[in-house]
Design a protein around this motif. Structure first.
Motif, PDB file in Angstrom:
ATOM      1  N   ILE A  48       0.821  -1.216   0.000  1.00 31.65           N
ATOM      2  CA  ILE A  48       0.000   0.000   0.000  1.00 31.65           C
ATOM      3  C   ILE A  48       0.853   1.264   0.000  1.00 31.65           C
ATOM      4  CG2 ILE A  48      -1.811   1.291   1.224  1.00 31.65           C
ATOM      5  CD1 ILE A  48      -2.587  -1.502   0.014  1.00 31.65           C
ATOM      6  N   VAL A  49       1.845   1.303   0.866  1.00 35.70           N
ATOM      7  CA  VAL A  49       2.632   2.526   1.066  1.00 35.70           C
ATOM      8  C   VAL A  49       3.974   2.478   0.334  1.00 35.70           C
ATOM      9  CG1 VAL A  49       3.679   4.022   2.833  1.00 35.70           C
ATOM     10  CG2 VAL A  49       1.508   2.885   3.299  1.00 35.70           C
ATOM     11  N   GLY A  50       4.491   1.267   0.151  1.00 39.39           N
ATOM     12  CA  GLY A  50       5.798   1.139  -0.490  1.00 39.39           C
ATOM     13  C   GLY A  50       6.919   0.910   0.494  1.00 39.39           C
ATOM     14  N   LYS A  51       6.575   0.841   1.771  1.00 35.66           N
ATOM     15  CA  LYS A  51       7.573   0.489   2.786  1.00 35.66           C
ATOM     16  C   LYS A  51       6.880  -0.298   3.896  1.00 35.66           C
ATOM     17  CE  LYS A  51       7.545   4.819   5.387  1.00 35.66           C
ATOM     18  NZ  LYS A  51       8.368   5.836   6.004  1.00 35.66           N
ATOM     19  N   GLY A  52       7.522  -1.378   4.296  1.00 31.78           N
ATOM     20  CA  GLY A  52       6.927  -2.300   5.248  1.00 31.78           C
ATOM     21  C   GLY A  52       6.818  -1.803   6.669  1.00 31.78           C
ATOM     22  N   ASN A  53       7.511  -0.715   6.974  1.00 40.05           N
ATOM     23  CA  ASN A  53       7.446  -0.184   8.339  1.00 40.05           C
ATOM     24  C   ASN A  53       6.612   1.095   8.415  1.00 40.05           C
ATOM     25  OD1 ASN A  53       9.248   1.424   6.992  1.00 40.05           O
ATOM     26  ND2 ASN A  53      10.711   1.567   8.678  1.00 40.05           N
ATOM     27  N   ALA A  54       5.707   1.266   7.469  1.00 38.53           N
ATOM     28  CA  ALA A  54       4.839   2.461   7.452  1.00 38.53           C
ATOM     29  C   ALA A  54       3.950   2.477   8.692  1.00 38.53           C
ATOM     30  CB  ALA A  54       3.970   2.444   6.198  1.00 38.53           C
ATOM     31  N   ASP A  55       3.560   3.674   9.101  1.00 39.14           N
ATOM     32  CA  ASP A  55       2.650   3.749  10.244  1.00 39.14           C
ATOM     33  C   ASP A  55       1.194   3.786   9.770  1.00 39.14           C
ATOM     34  OD1 ASP A  55       1.914   6.457   9.689  1.00 39.14           O
ATOM     35  OD2 ASP A  55       3.653   7.173  10.798  1.00 39.14           O
ATOM     36  N   LYS A  56       0.293   3.671  10.733  1.00 35.39           N
ATOM     37  CA  LYS A  56      -1.141   3.581  10.429  1.00 35.39           C
ATOM     38  C   LYS A  56      -1.644   4.777   9.614  1.00 35.39           C
ATOM     39  CE  LYS A  56      -2.680  -0.056  12.877  1.00 35.39           C
ATOM     40  NZ  LYS A  56      -3.514  -1.120  12.352  1.00 35.39           N
ATOM     41  N   SER A  57      -1.165   5.958   9.936  1.00 32.52           N
ATOM     42  CA  SER A  57      -1.652   7.145   9.221  1.00 32.52           C
ATOM     43  C   SER A  57      -1.251   7.106   7.748  1.00 32.52           C
ATOM     44  CB  SER A  57      -1.150   8.430   9.887  1.00 32.52           C
ATOM     45  OG  SER A  57       0.257   8.529   9.799  1.00 32.52           O
ATOM     46  N   GLN A  58      -0.077   6.553   7.447  1.00 27.83           N
ATOM     47  CA  GLN A  58       0.352   6.435   6.057  1.00 27.83           C
ATOM     48  C   GLN A  58      -0.515   5.432   5.298  1.00 27.83           C
ATOM     49  OE1 GLN A  58       4.451   5.627   7.316  1.00 27.83           O
ATOM     50  NE2 GLN A  58       5.091   7.219   5.870  1.00 27.83           N
ATOM     51  N   VAL A  59      -0.865   4.336   5.965  1.00 28.37           N
ATOM     52  CA  VAL A  59      -1.745   3.345   5.344  1.00 28.37           C
ATOM     53  C   VAL A  59      -3.118   3.963   5.084  1.00 28.37           C
ATOM     54  CG1 VAL A  59      -2.917   1.121   5.654  1.00 28.37           C
ATOM     55  CG2 VAL A  59      -0.526   1.384   6.359  1.00 28.37           C
ATOM     56  N   GLN A  60      -3.634   4.709   6.052  1.00 28.86           N
ATOM     57  CA  GLN A  60      -4.926   5.376   5.873  1.00 28.86           C
ATOM     58  C   GLN A  60      -4.874   6.336   4.678  1.00 28.86           C
ATOM     59  OE1 GLN A  60      -4.948   6.580  10.107  1.00 28.86           O
ATOM     60  NE2 GLN A  60      -7.151   6.181  10.016  1.00 28.86           N
ATOM     61  N   HIS A  61      -3.839   7.131   4.623  1.00 31.79           N
ATOM     62  CA  HIS A  61      -3.695   8.130   3.567  1.00 31.79           C
ATOM     63  C   HIS A  61      -3.610   7.470   2.178  1.00 31.79           C
ATOM     64  CE1 HIS A  61      -2.506  11.840   1.590  1.00 31.79           C
ATOM     65  NE2 HIS A  61      -1.468  11.190   1.074  1.00 31.79           N
ATOM     66  N   LEU A  73     -10.798   7.755   6.746  1.00 33.62           N
ATOM     67  CA  LEU A  73     -11.013   6.357   7.088  1.00 33.62           C
ATOM     68  C   LEU A  73     -10.547   6.111   8.509  1.00 33.62           C
ATOM     69  CD1 LEU A  73      -9.601   4.561   3.910  1.00 33.62           C
ATOM     70  CD2 LEU A  73     -12.001   4.804   4.548  1.00 33.62           C
ATOM     71  N   GLN A  74     -11.288   5.303   9.229  1.00 30.36           N
ATOM     72  CA  GLN A  74     -10.826   4.863  10.539  1.00 30.36           C
ATOM     73  C   GLN A  74      -9.719   3.837  10.312  1.00 30.36           C
ATOM     74  OE1 GLN A  74     -14.148   3.442  12.842  1.00 30.36           O
ATOM     75  NE2 GLN A  74     -15.249   5.363  12.654  1.00 30.36           N
ATOM     76  N   GLU A  75      -8.893   3.610  11.332  1.00 32.83           N
ATOM     77  CA  GLU A  75      -7.761   2.686  11.195  1.00 32.83           C
ATOM     78  C   GLU A  75      -8.212   1.302  10.754  1.00 32.83           C
ATOM     79  OE1 GLU A  75      -5.303   2.500  14.675  1.00 32.83           O
ATOM     80  OE2 GLU A  75      -4.548   4.529  14.405  1.00 32.83           O
ATOM     81  N   ASP A  76      -9.274   0.784  11.379  1.00 33.93           N
ATOM     82  CA  ASP A  76      -9.707  -0.568  11.033  1.00 33.93           C
ATOM     83  C   ASP A  76     -10.265  -0.635   9.615  1.00 33.93           C
ATOM     84  OD1 ASP A  76     -11.939   0.897  11.821  1.00 33.93           O
ATOM     85  OD2 ASP A  76     -12.920  -0.789  12.807  1.00 33.93           O
ATOM     86  N   GLN A  77     -10.889   0.434   9.161  1.00 29.25           N
ATOM     87  CA  GLN A  77     -11.373   0.473   7.776  1.00 29.25           C
ATOM     88  C   GLN A  77     -10.199   0.443   6.800  1.00 29.25           C
ATOM     89  OE1 GLN A  77     -13.553   4.166   8.231  1.00 29.25           O
ATOM     90  NE2 GLN A  77     -15.500   3.101   7.866  1.00 29.25           N
ATOM     91  N   ALA A  78      -9.197   1.269   7.069  1.00 33.35           N
ATOM     92  CA  ALA A  78      -8.006   1.318   6.203  1.00 33.35           C
ATOM     93  C   ALA A  78      -7.269  -0.016   6.239  1.00 33.35           C
ATOM     94  CB  ALA A  78      -7.084   2.452   6.635  1.00 33.35           C
ATOM     95  N   ASP A  79      -7.207  -0.652   7.405  1.00 29.07           N
ATOM     96  CA  ASP A  79      -6.547  -1.957   7.511  1.00 29.07           C
ATOM     97  C   ASP A  79      -7.252  -2.998   6.645  1.00 29.07           C
ATOM     98  OD1 ASP A  79      -4.691  -0.911   9.284  1.00 29.07           O
ATOM     99  OD2 ASP A  79      -5.606  -1.812  11.061  1.00 29.07           O
ATOM    100  N   ALA A  80      -8.569  -3.057   6.745  1.00 32.37           N
ATOM    101  CA  ALA A  80      -9.337  -4.045   5.974  1.00 32.37           C
ATOM    102  C   ALA A  80      -9.196  -3.791   4.472  1.00 32.37           C
ATOM    103  CB  ALA A  80     -10.803  -4.012   6.385  1.00 32.37           C
ATOM    104  N   LEU A  81      -9.307  -2.545   4.070  1.00 31.87           N
ATOM    105  CA  LEU A  81      -9.146  -2.210   2.659  1.00 31.87           C
ATOM    106  C   LEU A  81      -7.712  -2.456   2.198  1.00 31.87           C
ATOM    107  CD1 LEU A  81     -11.314   1.028   2.537  1.00 31.87           C
ATOM    108  CD2 LEU A  81     -11.843  -1.171   1.454  1.00 31.87           C
ATOM    109  N   GLY A  82      -6.762  -2.238   3.098  1.00 27.33           N
ATOM    110  CA  GLY A  82      -5.357  -2.498   2.781  1.00 27.33           C
ATOM    111  C   GLY A  82      -5.100  -3.967   2.488  1.00 27.33           C
TER     112      GLY A  82
END
Length: 104
Positions: A48-61, A73-82
């Motif tokens: 999703i982000v291009g780096k495996g150590n990305a934080d939650k906000s980067q995944v959401q973005h 997106l809430q964290e759990d929404q972004a996680d599921a979509l991720g």
């Protein structure tokens, strides 16, 4: 079906509940004879982000950008979509690999 691999939760109670939910989801998929793909949090973040150590906000973005979602997106929404996006990337790559005879 795609699901996030087991990870260490900070709270033992949360880890237990997560394990139970994962088990139920995997059992439901197996009963329906669906293939199950598991991805580690690191693999999902890499996809999703291009780096495996990305934080939650980067995944959401990045999830919002990749799916053209305007609202937050809430964290759990972004996680599921991720997880879904990661699986879509892997599935598409594997299909291209099979079509090319394994030569890239």
């Amino acid at each position: 079906m795609a699901i996030e691999d087991v990870f260490m939760a900070k709270n033992p109670s949360t880890a237990l509940k997560l394990g139970q939910a994962r088990g139920a989801a995997i059992c439901a998929a197996v009963v329906q004879q669906l293939p199950v793909a598991e991805y580690s949090p690191r693999e999902i973040k890499q996809a999703i982000v291009g780096k495996g150590n990305a934080d939650k906000s980067q995944v959401q973005h990045m999830t919002r950008i990749l799916l053209n979602i305007r609202e937050e997106l809430q964290e759990d929404q972004a996680d599921a979509l991720g997880v879904a996006l990661c699986h879509a990337h892997v599935f598409a790559f594997n299909r291209r690999l099979r079509q090319s005879g394994g030569a890239f």
